[in-house]
Every structure is written in C-alpha cells, then in structure tokens.
Design an enzyme around this catalytic site. Structure first.
Site, PDB file in Angstrom:
ATOM      1  CG  ASP A 241      40.239  18.109  36.531  1.00  0.00           C
ATOM      2  OD1 ASP A 241      41.411  17.986  36.946  1.00  0.00           O
ATOM      3  OD2 ASP A 241      39.902  17.917  35.345  1.00  0.00           O
ATOM      4  CD  GLU A 254      40.737  21.740  35.068  1.00  0.00           C
ATOM      5  OE1 GLU A 254      41.965  21.712  35.300  1.00  0.00           O
ATOM      6  OE2 GLU A 254      40.200  21.223  34.067  1.00  0.00           O
TER       7      GLU A 254
END
Length: 340
Positions: A241, A254
């Site tokens: 991520d 994110e």
C-alpha cells in the site's frame, strides 16, 4: 483560495481544481508506466470470478439482466482481475499496460472522512515478464507512481499558491513485518499512522499474508495480488500500500493498493490458505492456471483520495458526489465544511 466555507464560486473553483488534479496525474502516470487509456465496465456477470472480492465479506450490488434470461450481474468492487483479462485480449506486450477510470459501489463501506460507498480510482495494469516478479521491480514501479504524484503536487501548487508541496523527495519502503516488530503493541492502522507521520510517504509491503504474530496486516483477496511469495527469510509478499501523511487530517492516508499479480503457483497456494480451492473452477482462475493470461503488475489509485490530498481537503465528500447520512451533512455544515 480553496476554502472550507464555500460560496458557489468557491465550489466551481474546487470542481476545476479536481479536474486539474485528475488530468495531470493520469497524464503523468500513463507516461511513466507506458499505459494506454481504455474503457472499463461498471458491472460484470456473476459467477465468472472476475469481480474483486476485496476482503471476501463485502456484498456487491446485484441485479438481474432481462436480455440474458435473468442472469445475475454485479456492480464491480474494482477491476483487479478484469484488467489482466483485458491485457490478454488487447495483446499488450511486456513493458506496456492499460489505464482506466474505475467507478464502483461498495455498500458495506463504513462512512468516515476518507470512506464513501462510491469509489472512483485509476485502475492500471502492466504486462511484465516472469523474471520481473521481484521486490526490486515492484519498488521501481512504485517510485514511478510516486514521481507522478510529486509532479501533480507541483503543478497544483503552481496553480494554487496557497497549497504548499509537502511530499518528500523520496518514498520510503517498509515491510509490514518490520513495522510489526517496531510497534508490536499497536494496531495495523496505528502502525501506518506512525510510519506515515515519520516519513511523509511510505510504501508498505507484504499486505495480506500472516505476519510473525500470525495475523495479516490487512485483508487481501487470494486471487490477484501475490502476498505469499517469499522474498527473503521471514518476509513474504510482492505487493503493498502507498501511504502519505495528510497534513489536514494529521493521519496516514492510503492512496493506492497494488502489487505484482499471482502466477499459477501463488494462486494455488493462496486459494489453499484461504480455503477456497473451488475457485479454480471459475473462468478467470482456470485461464490463469492454464497459462493463458500474462504476468502482470497493477493496482488502484484512489481518485478522490488523491484529490483530497492534493487540495488539502479534510473530507472525501468535498471532492466527490456521494450519498451521506443527514446527520453527517449537518455535522459537517456546522463545522463549515460543504459537501459536493
């Protein structure tokens, strides 16, 4: 000046700024990864194995297609597996790929300043060779994506002087196993918070497989990202991520989930780990196991989240039109925040 309390003129300026962010980033990403823009579906037929299962518990939006004898179709969660099929269908060579605007509905999503039931992202996929299924190649690709983000931030700052660039010159690579060892007492999200706060921009590798404490950092479906291949003693996963530190929310944000995709060995291994070997009978999985699909790397990059970050917004509803509870609208209005 893009402000929280908006007049009609301010709202129009925000819409123009959103368009700027989206056009600049898509251009920079496509150029760096040699991606061609393609069309994408909003729905796929159920039972083919094409739809993204996310964490395996989220319900898709289901409807019946009259012209197909009432066959069930589902609104996509993402295009993680569809893109790999499309690479094959378009005959795209290694080193090139595709980019599309993905629109999805995730009705089980919990509302928050960064979550909505409506999901918009740049979905991209690039053909690679078997020899490129390495952590080094993954990191090199992430660096290209990060440079596209930095170029976008620079162009936004040039257009809107009140927005100052904050992205560091380089992105920091960490493995979820190392973050667990550093902060064993924290939850995964708290670890992400600390890493993003310290470094400003982080790519956290190894998402989906069990770590040293027997738990995964976060959930991943077993049939697109490779989260089980050993990359070094005690380390697994060819995915991760991309996180940045959001200066308004003062938290990790994110922006992308991505990775090198499963080959036939990783697919079988991960299906077994998750107890869903029956999926190998589905069309997508069967084609992959028969070697009909190319090796690839890909991911999704949240359009609204990138806009939130670039325009320094504190709520995702300031950069996308979605459905919100009336109490959320009232609370935000009382705080001077206008949703689109």
């Amino acid at each position: 000046m893009i402000t929280a309390e908006m007049t009609t003129t301010d709202l129009l300026e925000t819409e123009e700024a959103i368009s700027l962010v989206k056009s600049v980033f898509a251009r920079e990403l496509a150029r760096r990864l040699r991606l061609s823009c393609v069309s994408a579906p909003i729905a796929v037929l159920d039972g083919t194995g094409i739809n993204d299962d996310l964490n395996g518990v989220e319900r898709p939006v289901v409807f019946l297609v009259k012209a197909l004898a009432e066959r069930r179709a589902v609104v996509v969660h993402s295009l993680a597996k569809w893109k790999r099929l499309r690479l094959h269908e378009l005959g795209i060579a290694a080193g090139r790929g595709l980019l599309t605007d993905m629109r999805a509905l995730r009705p089980d999503e919990d509302y928050s300043p960064i979550h909505s039931i409506y999901v918009d992202q740049w979905d991209w996929e690039q053909c690679i060779t078997a020899e490129q299924r390495t952590p080094e190649f993954l990191r090199a690709t992430v660096e290209q994506i990060y440079e596209a983000l930095r170029a976008t931030e620079a162009e936004v700052a040039a257009r809107y002087p009140d927005i100052l660039p904050v992205l560091p010159g380089r992105i920091t690579f960490l493995h979820a196993e190392d973050l667990l060892r550093q902060y064993p007492e924290l939850t995964p999200k708290e670890r992400e918070h600390e890493a993003a706060r310290q470094y400003g921009a982080v790519f956290l590798m190894g998402i989906g497989g069990a770590l040293g404490n027997g738990e995964a950092h976060d959930g991943r479906a077993p049939d697109y990202d490779d989260w089980s291949t050993e990359t070094a003693p005690g380390y697994r996963g060819l995915n991760g991520d991309l996180l940045v530190w959001h200066p308004v929310l003062q938290t990790a944000l994110e922006l992308s989930s991505m990775g090198i995709r499963v080959d036939s060995l990783a697919l079988m291994r991960q299906l077994k780990v998750r107890g869903c070997e029956q999926r190998q009978e589905l069309d997508f999985h069967g084609r992959l196991l028969r070697g009909e699909l190319p090796e690839s790397i890909g991911g999704g990059i949240g359009q609204s989240r990138v806009c939130m970050f670039m325009l320094r917004k504190g709520h995702i509803g300031e950069v996308q039109v979605s459905i919100w509870p009336e109490e959320v609208r009232r609370e935000l209005a009382d705080a001077g925040v206008t949703l689109l």
